[in-house]
Design a protein around this motif. Sequence first.
Motif, short mmCIF file in Angstrom:
data_model
loop_
_atom_site.label_atom_id
_atom_site.label_comp_id
_atom_site.label_asym_id
_atom_site.label_seq_id
_atom_site.Cartn_x
_atom_site.Cartn_y
_atom_site.Cartn_z
N GLY A 196 0.82 -1.20 0.00
CA GLY A 196 0.00 0.00 0.00
C GLY A 196 0.86 1.26 0.00
O GLY A 196 2.07 1.23 -0.18
N ARG A 197 0.19 2.38 0.23
CA ARG A 197 0.87 3.68 0.26
C ARG A 197 1.10 4.07 1.72
O ARG A 197 0.16 4.16 2.51
N HIS A 198 2.33 4.32 2.07
CA HIS A 198 2.71 4.64 3.44
C HIS A 198 3.23 6.08 3.49
O HIS A 198 4.30 6.37 2.94
N PRO A 199 2.51 7.01 4.14
CA PRO A 199 3.00 8.39 4.25
C PRO A 199 4.15 8.46 5.25
O PRO A 199 4.05 7.96 6.36
N LEU A 200 5.25 9.07 4.84
CA LEU A 200 6.43 9.22 5.69
C LEU A 200 6.80 10.69 5.78
O LEU A 200 6.54 11.47 4.85
N THR A 201 7.42 11.06 6.89
CA THR A 201 7.92 12.43 7.07
C THR A 201 9.41 12.36 7.34
O THR A 201 9.85 11.63 8.24
N ILE A 202 10.20 13.10 6.55
CA ILE A 202 11.65 13.14 6.73
C ILE A 202 11.99 14.41 7.49
O ILE A 202 11.65 15.52 7.06
N GLU A 203 12.61 14.24 8.64
CA GLU A 203 12.99 15.36 9.49
C GLU A 203 14.49 15.60 9.38
O GLU A 203 15.28 14.70 9.63
N VAL A 204 14.87 16.83 8.98
CA VAL A 204 16.28 17.22 8.87
C VAL A 204 16.54 18.29 9.91
O VAL A 204 15.80 19.28 10.00
N CYS A 205 17.62 18.09 10.70
CA CYS A 205 17.87 19.00 11.81
C CYS A 205 19.37 19.19 11.99
O CYS A 205 20.17 18.27 11.71
N GLY A 206 19.75 20.38 12.46
CA GLY A 206 21.15 20.66 12.77
C GLY A 206 21.49 20.24 14.18
O GLY A 206 20.61 19.83 14.96
N SER A 207 22.78 20.34 14.53
CA SER A 207 23.25 19.86 15.83
C SER A 207 23.27 20.94 16.90
O SER A 207 23.42 20.63 18.08
N THR A 208 23.15 22.22 16.52
CA THR A 208 23.20 23.29 17.52
C THR A 208 21.86 23.39 18.24
O THR A 208 20.81 23.05 17.67
N PRO A 209 21.86 23.84 19.52
CA PRO A 209 20.60 23.92 20.28
C PRO A 209 19.55 24.82 19.63
O PRO A 209 18.36 24.57 19.78
N ALA A 210 19.99 25.85 18.92
CA ALA A 210 19.02 26.79 18.34
C ALA A 210 18.47 26.31 17.00
O ALA A 210 17.58 26.94 16.43
N ALA A 211 19.01 25.21 16.48
CA ALA A 211 18.57 24.75 15.16
C ALA A 211 17.14 24.24 15.22
O ALA A 211 16.77 23.50 16.14
N ARG A 212 16.32 24.62 14.25
CA ARG A 212 14.94 24.16 14.17
C ARG A 212 14.83 23.13 13.04
O ARG A 212 15.36 23.34 11.94
N PRO A 213 14.18 22.01 13.30
CA PRO A 213 14.08 20.98 12.26
C PRO A 213 13.15 21.40 11.14
O PRO A 213 12.21 22.18 11.33
N VAL A 214 13.43 20.89 9.93
CA VAL A 214 12.55 21.08 8.78
C VAL A 214 12.10 19.71 8.31
O VAL A 214 12.76 18.70 8.55
N HIS A 215 10.96 19.69 7.65
CA HIS A 215 10.35 18.41 7.29
C HIS A 215 10.04 18.36 5.80
O HIS A 215 9.80 19.40 5.15
N HIS A 216 10.07 17.12 5.30
CA HIS A 216 9.72 16.87 3.90
C HIS A 216 8.87 15.61 3.85
O HIS A 216 9.26 14.56 4.37
N ASP A 217 7.67 15.72 3.27
CA ASP A 217 6.74 14.59 3.21
C ASP A 217 6.95 13.80 1.93
O ASP A 217 7.14 14.38 0.85
N VAL A 218 6.87 12.48 2.06
CA VAL A 218 7.02 11.60 0.91
C VAL A 218 6.16 10.37 1.14
O VAL A 218 5.91 9.97 2.30
N GLU A 219 5.64 9.80 0.07
CA GLU A 219 4.83 8.59 0.18
C GLU A 219 5.63 7.41 -0.36
O GLU A 219 6.19 7.47 -1.46
N LEU A 220 5.67 6.34 0.42
CA LEU A 220 6.35 5.11 0.03
C LEU A 220 5.30 4.11 -0.44
O LEU A 220 4.44 3.70 0.33
#
Length: 734
Positions: free
Chosen positions: A76-100
């Motif tokens: 079937g189709r599985h919705p996934l979210t890819i979270e990309v984040c930096g290592s510094t405390p102030a870094a805010r994660p960004v997300h990218h949605d993809v369907e598998l």
Amino acid sequence: MRILSTVALLEVSPGESVDLVLDVVNTEPVIEGVTARVIGMPATMVRAQPASLALFPDAQGEITLTFAVPGTFPAGRHPLTIEVCGSTPAARPVHHDVELVVAARPRMVLRAAPSMIRARKRGTFRVETVNRGNVPLDVALRARDSDRSLNTTITPSALTVAPGEAIVSTIVATGPRHVFGSDLDRPLKVEATTSDVEDSISLMLRQRPLISRGLLTVAILVGILVVWAAIFLFGIRNVLGSDPVTKVAPASFFAASAASGTAGASPAGALSKDGVVEAGVGGTLTGTVTAQSDLAGVGLITVDALRMSRTGMVVVSSAATQSDGTFTIAGLFPGRYYLRIGAEGYDTLWYPATPTETGATTVRARAQEVSDPASMVVTGHPASLSGTVEVGDVLTPVVTTVVARPAWSGADETLEYTTEATGDGTYTLADLPAPGTYELTFTAEGYQPATARESLVGGQSRFVSDVRLGSTPGQISGMVTDGVSPLGGVVVSTTLDGRDITVGTPTLGVVGSFVIPGLTTPGTYVVTFAKEGFGDKTVVVDLTAGQSRGDLVVSMADGVGTLTGRLVDGAGKGLGGAAISVGGGTTSTTATTLTSGDVGAFTIAGLASPGSYTLTFTLSGYQPQSVPVDLAAGEAAAPIRVTMTAALGSITGQVTTDRQPVLGTDVVITNGAQSWTTVTSSEAGSAGIYTLSGLAPGTYTVTVSLGGMVRATGLATVAAGASTTRNLETTGAS
């Protein structure tokens, strides 16, 4: 941080892998160690290369995510979210949605252990249907034999097998009666069919005859011997029947006489008339002792040779049987003897088969001859087997069935002795026919069976070595709905041996279904269901040994939000242990700020959205604080930061005389109901200064005494969370 990738759909076949390349731009003003993780898929199924990407400010780099999909992953189709984040405390994660998108691949395998059974008429096979694909299978089983001589039944013959699941069917094959001859092989083929795949497995029922070829040959030979013996005896009687009876004994058996000139002495070669004589000269009795239970020879049985004397029955000689049951008693004077056998755990028996000497038959010992074997069948006292079965740490008692089956040749194959182990795993099989060898089988639901082989002698109470049953893995599967229809895109997670396991429900195909395979059993698992716009759901599932729960149905309510934030004081320090009450809307709930870890943090879940709420924080020593919050439908609320003001104040000041600080003198502060005392400082830089904190708002009197006399006094007003300064100048000091 920014993701430049535009890929929104990945297609992969079960058992294969697919790569997703992410272009990442560092928008932060510092060097970042960028990492990526996938939400909605177990971490063991995703590999990031590199694991950490170092990027300078405004630099761009690539992270390759490899998705390795196992063969049983749901189609079937599985919705996934890819979270990309930096290592510094102030870094805010960004997300990218993809369907598998996982393609459907039905696979099925049949297994049987054992695949060949040797029996006289009926054999029972255990055939396991294993779903190695990623879609549920509706399987139909049927059995065929080429010569159509077998009558077969399959239970169950129609079954539904979930991905990764295995279901056992029992196949009973009954053949026609087989009386004479050798073993007869009757092949059987079991076929499993579905709408997409099919498989088969070959089984063999090896039928034993009621009368084997060897037994038939022995019966014919015995008949020939009986006819030959009858003819021989008939001929001897007709030839020698008229001869007179003649008894001859050698001279060495008689005492010397006076006429011989050797009165009082025995002639050369004369034998003693008491006890036994030399083995080569006297007679020898032989025989075999077998057990009534298994018809095998019995060792360590005492065999006594007795004769009748003037004083009654006396034992002349004894021997013990060998391991095959044979015995030999040598050195006997010629004559007739009674044979008696017995041992601990066995009944006493007189030859040929009587419990007392009454009715016993004698056997003849001839000089320098070995008698024909004397066979006797002894009866052993019932025996018992005891032991312990270990099944591991379980919450509920496990019922273990212990079955003992005779394992000697010729034993009745339908005969078995059964018991169940107690709650602590101990068991006892009593009243077992002995001597004999038994095959023990230990079975418990959800555990792999175990076997052991033990031999018993008459009357023995034997302890078997502890047996440990190994459990098979289990799984949790089911369906997630929104209360009416199946719900896709739900993140399903649990923990196994300290590792997080995360799967998702497909949005196409079998929408809303989920499978968490490979779980250790027995065990208790906390399964969490989460989806944006819905309230989180937590279910506790207990798995017994080898259990696969496939009936879990979870309903998630939409329009539910969560509030997060942190409570701090005026200096920005986290305040733990504060009580939080939520008012407004249709929800009323309470919470407490954390006292360890991220001190002051709080999370309030299950709030209906959209809605307006008022959060009230109360903590001893601080003024209550209320904060209004609005929740929008379908949107996650941003974390809030709440600052509390101290509810107590303080008084500080300097005591002087002629503008010089007064060191180490007492300062008394009172509100009329209670008094507090402090001392002026003697340290450089703070000489003459006093401070008293923790005072409730109100008016206080400050008094300075020197030499027992009040030298200065004044009023000070304390406000909540504030410090009031009150300097005092003493007069009239001595």
